[in-house]
Design a protein around this motif. Structure first.
Motif, mmCIF file in Angstrom:
data_model
loop_
_atom_site.group_PDB
_atom_site.id
_atom_site.type_symbol
_atom_site.label_atom_id
_atom_site.label_comp_id
_atom_site.label_asym_id
_atom_site.label_seq_id
_atom_site.Cartn_x
_atom_site.Cartn_y
_atom_site.Cartn_z
ATOM 1 N N ASN A 57 -6.764 -0.987 1.620
ATOM 2 C CA ASN A 57 -7.113 0.093 0.686
ATOM 3 C C ASN A 57 -5.891 0.699 0.011
ATOM 4 O O ASN A 57 -5.997 1.698 -0.685
ATOM 5 N N ALA A 58 -4.751 0.095 0.255
ATOM 6 C CA ALA A 58 -3.509 0.698 -0.240
ATOM 7 C C ALA A 58 -2.955 -0.064 -1.434
ATOM 8 O O ALA A 58 -2.930 -1.298 -1.447
ATOM 9 N N LEU A 59 -2.506 0.719 -2.409
ATOM 10 C CA LEU A 59 -1.820 0.168 -3.584
ATOM 11 C C LEU A 59 -0.434 0.779 -3.612
ATOM 12 O O LEU A 59 -0.283 1.994 -3.700
ATOM 13 N N LEU A 60 0.575 -0.066 -3.501
ATOM 14 C CA LEU A 60 1.961 0.418 -3.470
ATOM 15 C C LEU A 60 2.683 -0.035 -4.721
ATOM 16 O O LEU A 60 2.828 -1.224 -4.971
ATOM 17 N N TYR A 61 3.124 0.967 -5.510
ATOM 18 C CA TYR A 61 3.940 0.676 -6.689
ATOM 19 C C TYR A 61 5.402 0.821 -6.297
ATOM 20 O O TYR A 61 5.767 1.789 -5.634
ATOM 21 N N LEU A 62 6.217 -0.155 -6.721
ATOM 22 C CA LEU A 62 7.663 -0.063 -6.464
ATOM 23 C C LEU A 62 8.395 -0.069 -7.802
ATOM 24 O O LEU A 62 8.270 -0.994 -8.590
ATOM 25 N N GLY A 63 9.185 1.001 -7.999
ATOM 26 C CA GLY A 63 9.948 1.115 -9.242
ATOM 27 C C GLY A 63 11.391 0.700 -9.078
ATOM 28 O O GLY A 63 12.181 0.798 -10.014
ATOM 29 N N GLY A 64 11.729 0.240 -7.887
ATOM 30 C CA GLY A 64 13.088 -0.223 -7.643
ATOM 31 C C GLY A 64 13.025 -1.627 -7.067
ATOM 32 O O GLY A 64 11.944 -2.184 -6.844
ATOM 33 N N ALA A 65 14.203 -2.203 -6.814
ATOM 34 C CA ALA A 65 14.252 -3.600 -6.385
ATOM 35 C C ALA A 65 13.527 -3.819 -5.057
ATOM 36 O O ALA A 65 13.597 -2.978 -4.148
ATOM 37 N N LEU A 66 12.849 -4.938 -4.961
ATOM 38 C CA LEU A 66 12.276 -5.371 -3.690
ATOM 39 C C LEU A 66 13.410 -6.056 -2.938
ATOM 40 O O LEU A 66 13.644 -7.246 -3.083
ATOM 41 N N THR A 67 14.112 -5.267 -2.175
ATOM 42 C CA THR A 67 15.284 -5.789 -1.479
ATOM 43 C C THR A 67 14.845 -6.635 -0.288
ATOM 44 O O THR A 67 13.701 -6.497 0.183
ATOM 45 N N PRO A 68 15.715 -7.460 0.220
ATOM 46 C CA PRO A 68 15.358 -8.255 1.407
ATOM 47 C C PRO A 68 14.895 -7.383 2.576
ATOM 48 O O PRO A 68 13.933 -7.728 3.261
ATOM 49 N N SER A 69 15.529 -6.236 2.784
ATOM 50 C CA SER A 69 15.118 -5.401 3.925
ATOM 51 C C SER A 69 13.747 -4.783 3.671
ATOM 52 O O SER A 69 12.929 -4.696 4.584
ATOM 53 N N LEU A 70 13.489 -4.381 2.458
ATOM 54 C CA LEU A 70 12.175 -3.824 2.133
ATOM 55 C C LEU A 70 11.110 -4.914 2.230
ATOM 56 O O LEU A 70 10.004 -4.681 2.728
ATOM 57 N N TYR A 71 11.473 -6.088 1.771
ATOM 58 C CA TYR A 71 10.578 -7.256 1.849
ATOM 59 C C TYR A 71 10.195 -7.498 3.312
ATOM 60 O O TYR A 71 9.019 -7.682 3.648
ATOM 61 N N ALA A 72 11.205 -7.472 4.168
ATOM 62 C CA ALA A 72 10.954 -7.708 5.599
ATOM 63 C C ALA A 72 10.080 -6.586 6.180
ATOM 64 O O ALA A 72 9.195 -6.829 6.991
ATOM 65 N N LEU A 73 10.314 -5.359 5.736
ATOM 66 C CA LEU A 73 9.540 -4.209 6.231
ATOM 67 C C LEU A 73 8.078 -4.326 5.851
ATOM 68 O O LEU A 73 7.179 -4.013 6.635
ATOM 69 N N LEU A 74 7.813 -4.788 4.646
ATOM 70 C CA LEU A 74 6.442 -4.822 4.133
ATOM 71 C C LEU A 74 5.703 -6.106 4.511
ATOM 72 O O LEU A 74 4.484 -6.197 4.354
ATOM 73 N N ALA A 75 6.440 -7.084 5.015
ATOM 74 C CA ALA A 75 5.885 -8.435 5.192
ATOM 75 C C ALA A 75 4.602 -8.471 6.020
ATOM 76 O O ALA A 75 3.715 -9.280 5.773
ATOM 77 N N GLY A 76 4.476 -7.562 6.992
ATOM 78 C CA GLY A 76 3.345 -7.634 7.903
ATOM 79 C C GLY A 76 2.095 -6.920 7.431
ATOM 80 O O GLY A 76 1.040 -7.013 8.058
ATOM 81 N N TYR A 77 2.151 -6.243 6.294
ATOM 82 C CA TYR A 77 0.992 -5.446 5.854
ATOM 83 C C TYR A 77 -0.008 -6.338 5.130
ATOM 84 O O TYR A 77 -0.047 -6.406 3.908
ATOM 85 N N LYS A 78 -0.843 -6.963 5.905
ATOM 86 C CA LYS A 78 -1.816 -7.894 5.330
ATOM 87 C C LYS A 78 -2.809 -7.122 4.473
ATOM 88 O O LYS A 78 -3.362 -6.110 4.899
ATOM 89 N N GLY A 79 -3.040 -7.608 3.290
ATOM 90 C CA GLY A 79 -4.023 -6.974 2.407
ATOM 91 C C GLY A 79 -3.440 -5.912 1.506
ATOM 92 O O GLY A 79 -4.091 -5.455 0.566
ATOM 93 N N LEU A 80 -2.206 -5.496 1.759
ATOM 94 C CA LEU A 80 -1.560 -4.475 0.926
ATOM 95 C C LEU A 80 -1.344 -5.031 -0.478
ATOM 96 O O LEU A 80 -0.867 -6.154 -0.638
ATOM 97 N N THR A 81 -1.693 -4.251 -1.484
ATOM 98 C CA THR A 81 -1.459 -4.639 -2.876
ATOM 99 C C THR A 81 -0.165 -3.993 -3.333
ATOM 100 O O THR A 81 -0.051 -2.765 -3.311
ATOM 101 N N ILE A 82 0.787 -4.807 -3.698
ATOM 102 C CA ILE A 82 2.083 -4.287 -4.162
ATOM 103 C C ILE A 82 2.211 -4.612 -5.643
ATOM 104 O O ILE A 82 2.011 -5.763 -6.057
ATOM 105 N N ALA A 83 2.533 -3.573 -6.417
ATOM 106 C CA ALA A 83 2.779 -3.776 -7.844
ATOM 107 C C ALA A 83 4.243 -3.460 -8.121
ATOM 108 O O ALA A 83 4.654 -2.296 -8.069
#
Lengths: 537, 326
Positions: free
Chosen positions: B237-263
């Motif tokens: 049910n979550a929509l996450l907008y990112l206005g900055g770089a998807l850094t490797p550490s952020l990528y790793a942090l978000l990797a497990g959120y199955k179903g999360l919509t990232i824009a």
């Protein structure tokens, strides 16, 4: 134009309290020539000249002799030449600099026409400026066209221009035929200058190898086909490059000639440029004075301070229609303000400090009038609880304050004089300070709750007009409501001082009685208040 | 005014060659069909005459006669007599002196335009007052995030190097990967556009009731409140907008959120992932989208033998060195 105060002038604490930068925003205007102006303290002579000049401009505008807003608008068309000036100084102007200089000169000649002689621009000075700009204009017109957009090329240069264009055109036409001939001979379509990669077994390779217009090389398992220009094409290309080099050399010589013609005027130009920046600054200040009904201070010598209907904008914004402007006269020597809590004493000090700081920086004031000695030194001590960082208590801070050297004609403000120690010592120290300040040529102004100090004959005494309370306590009044009932009017105390200030003694209890104090404290306060009111009547 | 930006996968991907090629094409259009004149510029510094790494000559940018350019004043010292000044953009509004000029002869110039988004947008606005009908070509770079803002670029030309070096080939693959991100649904796009500001770094929305759960200008990886909010909200049910770089550490942090919509705001924000070799992208469970999709005009291939993983058949590809021009 953005006005900024040099950071050492005002501490962050005072800026947070008095909002100087917010006030200065009213003077901001889009003037490219003057993107920002750093305000630093003026000397007394400079301040006199500055405020007289502003007064003159206001008068000229109000008399219909000039239109400040139109002068500012016209001045806003003059380009900023900050980056250009070093090139001008060193005789290294480039063609695009000449464009900027042409715009500058042209606009400034228009602007000078609209300006009338005044203290900052005498007739002689105006003529001198006009001569400088006209001379530069003539030089620029001699060497450039279309408002300085490009160089006026002498025939020795324009020949190269034309030859280069002719070579390019001839080359473009010839290369089209060249490409068509390649297509006819080999079957491949090549666009100059892009090479083509073909597979090793491409059927056209044999034809390509026999074509004198192409070169073929191996690269791994590919064949790279490139153009091999004919003598005619190569000659056109080389001719063009030769002409470009000639053009570059001669154009560079032309720029040396232009710089030699212009560079001798640098010093006068710089002088003019700085004068123009100053003049636009003065126009902006004068116009803001008229637009916002501000006042220009009259600077005196040894007469203290007199202000009518002065505002502290930071406070006015909070109070809106409840705000009472300050009117006050202070003489040199010791001045003391006695008043109950929440009467507005500290506000008086802050307002005076705000105004005098603006005077020292040459800025018009939010008041209907002000006369003052020029504040060569301005010091203020507000209540504080000391500083861990500085390892001082509030008492220590106050003592350090009085270690400073105070010069004649300075303004020294202290809030709650020596409230930082026990009352007995506080009174004694306060008395000594007041007696000392009374015999100086500076203006000392302090606030106090110490009744003992009101009898000092050498001290000029003032009070905040008291708040009126009804006999019955009005429970519906909040602290903010009480604030709204404060008159915020300061008046000198004449005659019998003790009698004049008698009613002020129970005001703190009156105020306290309106607060919802905890447990039995509230009841005790009310009882005492009622007793005192009863005794008074 | 329409703006096309050029991006290269690598330093030697042929970006300048493709830039010059498109210039030639558009100049022909202008001469033959009276289409818009060109304005050429760059984000930052481009068009150096030699390659910084390998030392051999690089093609320079050619400004055709009669067309326009914006560059820093210092690069015009070799072009005296060959250009006309239209306007100068100087400090303090701009960090350097930039000159809008018209080429009186064809010129080879080093192009250096503004580096910051607000300056580029301001410059375009002023230029359009003088020259409203222009086609703007910007020689850009993938690490300039502002290039993907719709206020800066309308569409892109890519220059893609396909070498035999595995790391370089992975980079080329990853550069194109955002092209295949699914389109963000219109109503979700509107939700985000309604809430974000210029400085928004993250925005978390509960899609069920369209409520903003968290918004911040802080770097997302350092944002503890964002992390807490992500924990509380069911991912699907979550929509996450990112206005900055998807850094490797952020990528790793978000990797497990199955179903999360990232824009991601734009494709350049994915660039940091592409330059990191130690990733296993198979385990990234959220669905990635772009708020501002990549609008690709053409992809120029420089084929040195490498093969891409993705299917390029539906993309507008061109190999300047293999295809015979019409």
């Amino acid at each position: 134009m953005i006005l900024q105060i040099f950071h050492e002038q005002i501490s962050p604490e005072i800026e947070n309290e008095l909002h100087f930068n917010e006030y200065l925003k009213m003077f901001s205007r889009p003037i490219p020539l003057l993107p920002s102006h750093l305000l630093t303290p003026l000397s007394k002579d400079d301040a006199l000249e500055h405020f007289d000049s502003l007064r003159e401009l206001v008068s000229l505008h109000q008399g219909g002799k000039i239109a400040l807003d139109q002068l500012i608008s016209q001045g806003s068309l003059t380009p900023f030449l900050g980056p250009l000036l070093p090139f001008f100084k060193n005789g290294e102007l480039a063609p695009y600099h000449l464009f900027e200089l042409t715009q500058f000169v042209s606009n400034e000649l228009c602007l000078l026409k609209s300006e009338v002689p005044q203290s900052q621009l005498s007739c002689d000075q105006k003529n001198e400026f006009k001569l400088l700009l006209s001379t530069l204009e003539s030089i620029l017109e001699k060497y450039t066209e279309a408002g300085g957009a490009h160089l006026k090329l002498p025939s020795t240069l324009s020949i190269h221009h034309q030859t280069i264009k002719d070579c390019e055109q001839a080359f473009d036409q010839a290369i089209v035929h060249f490409e068509e001939e390649i297509k006819r001979q080999t079957g491949i379509r090549l666009i100059y200058p892009y090479p083509l990669e073909l597979k090793e077994n491409d059927s056209r390779i044999e034809a390509i190898e026999h074509c004198s217009m192409l070169r073929i090389e191996s690269s791994g398992n590919l064949k790279i086909v490139t153009f091999q220009l004919s003598k005619e094409l190569d000659s056109l290309r080389q001719r063009k490059e030769f002409e470009q080099r000639q053009l570059k050399e001669k154009a560079h010589e032309l720029m040396v000639e232009i710089n030699s013609a212009v560079q001798p005027f640098y010093a006068k130009f710089k002088n003019y440029y700085q004068w123009r920046q100053g003049q636009l600054f003065r126009y902006a200040l004068a116009f803001a004075t008229i637009e916002n009904k501000l006042c220009l201070p009259i600077l005196t010598d040894g007469q203290g301070l007199s202000v009518m209907e002065a505002e502290l904008p930071a406070l006015k914004e909070q109070c809106s229609h409840n705000y009472t402007p300050l009117s006050l006269e202070l003489k040199q020597g010791a001045n003391l303000l006695y008043g109950a809590n929440m009467a507005g004493k500290t506000t008086v000090i802050k307002t005076l400090y705000f105004l005098l700081k603006l005077v020292s920086l040459g800025i018009p004031l939010p008041a209907s009038s002000m006369k003052c000695d020029f504040p060569s030194q301005l010091e203020m001590l507000l209540k504080s609880s000391g500083s861990i960082a500085k390892k001082t208590s509030s008492f220590g801070e106050e003592l350090e304050f009085f270690c400073k050297n105070f010069s004649p004609n300075s303004y020294i403000f202290v809030d709650e004089l020596f409230q930082t120690t026990n009352p007995q010592s506080g009174v004694q120290l306060s008395q000594l300070v007041l007696e000392t300040m009374a015999s100086t040529e500076l203006t000392f102004f302090a606030t106090t709750h110490y009744l003992e100090l009101i009898h000092l004959p050498e001290v000029k005494l003032y009070r905040m007009k008291e708040m009126q309370f009804s006999r019955e306590i009005d429970r519906s009044l909040s602290a903010r409501d009480l604030l709204g009932k404060i008159p915020f009017i300061i008046e000198p105390v004449m005659g019998d001082r003790k009698n004049a200030l008698a009613s002020d003694q129970i005001i703190p209890l009156q105020i306290a009685a309106h607060f919802p104090l905890f447990y039995k404290l509230g009841q005790k306060v009310q009882n005492l208040r009622n007793l005192l009111i009863g005794n008074k009547t | 005014m329409k703006t096309f930006s050029f991006i290269g996968s690598d330093k030697n991907a042929g970006k300048t060659t493709s830039f010059n090629y498109i210039i030639d094409q558009l100049v022909n259009d202008f001469s033959e069909r009276g289409s818009s004149p060109l304005l050429l510029t760059s984000i930052g510094l481009n068009g150096e005459t030699s390659d910084n790494y390998e030392g051999h000559g690089k093609p320079t940018i050619k400004i055709p006669q009669g067309h326009y350019f914006v560059t820093s004043g210092e690069h015009l010292h070799g072009a005296i007599g060959s250009y006309q000044t239209i306007r100068v953009f100087s400090p303090p509004r701009f960090k350097k002196c930039f000159v809008l000029g018209k080429a009186l002869l064809s010129l080879e110039l080093i192009l250096e335009g503004p580096n910051e988004k607000n300056e580029i947008v301001e410059l375009k606005k002023i230029v359009s007052e003088y020259l409203p009908h222009l086609t703007v070509l910007i020689d850009g770079s993938i690490d300039r995030q502002c290039i993907a803002s719709p206020e800066v670029s309308d569409a892109f030309y890519f220059a893609l190097l396909l070498s035999l070096r595995p790391e370089q080939l992975r980079k080329a693959n990853d550069l194109l990967e955002p092209l295949f991100f699914p389109k963000l649904e219109q109503h979700l796009r509107k939700l985000i556009e309604h809430e974000i500001t210029e400085s928004s770094k993250s925005l978390l929305i509960d899609i069920r009731d369209k409520k903003v759960v968290h918004q911040s200008t802080q770097i997302p990886f350092m944002d503890d409140r964002l992390k807490a909010a992500l924990e509380d909200l069911p991912s699907e049910n979550a929509l996450l907008y990112l206005g900055g770089a998807l850094t490797p550490s952020l990528y790793a942090l978000l990797a497990g959120y199955k179903g999360l919509t990232i824009a991601l705001d734009n494709f350049t924000l994915y660039h940091n992932i592409t330059v990191k070799s130690s990733f296993d992208k198979r385990v990234f469970l959220p669905k990635l989208h772009l708020l501002h999709p990549m609008n690709i005009e053409k992809i120029f291939i420089k084929d040195e033998g490498g093969k891409l993983d993705c299917d390029l058949t539906k993309l507008p590809l061109i190999n300047l060195f293999r295809q015979e021009m019409p």
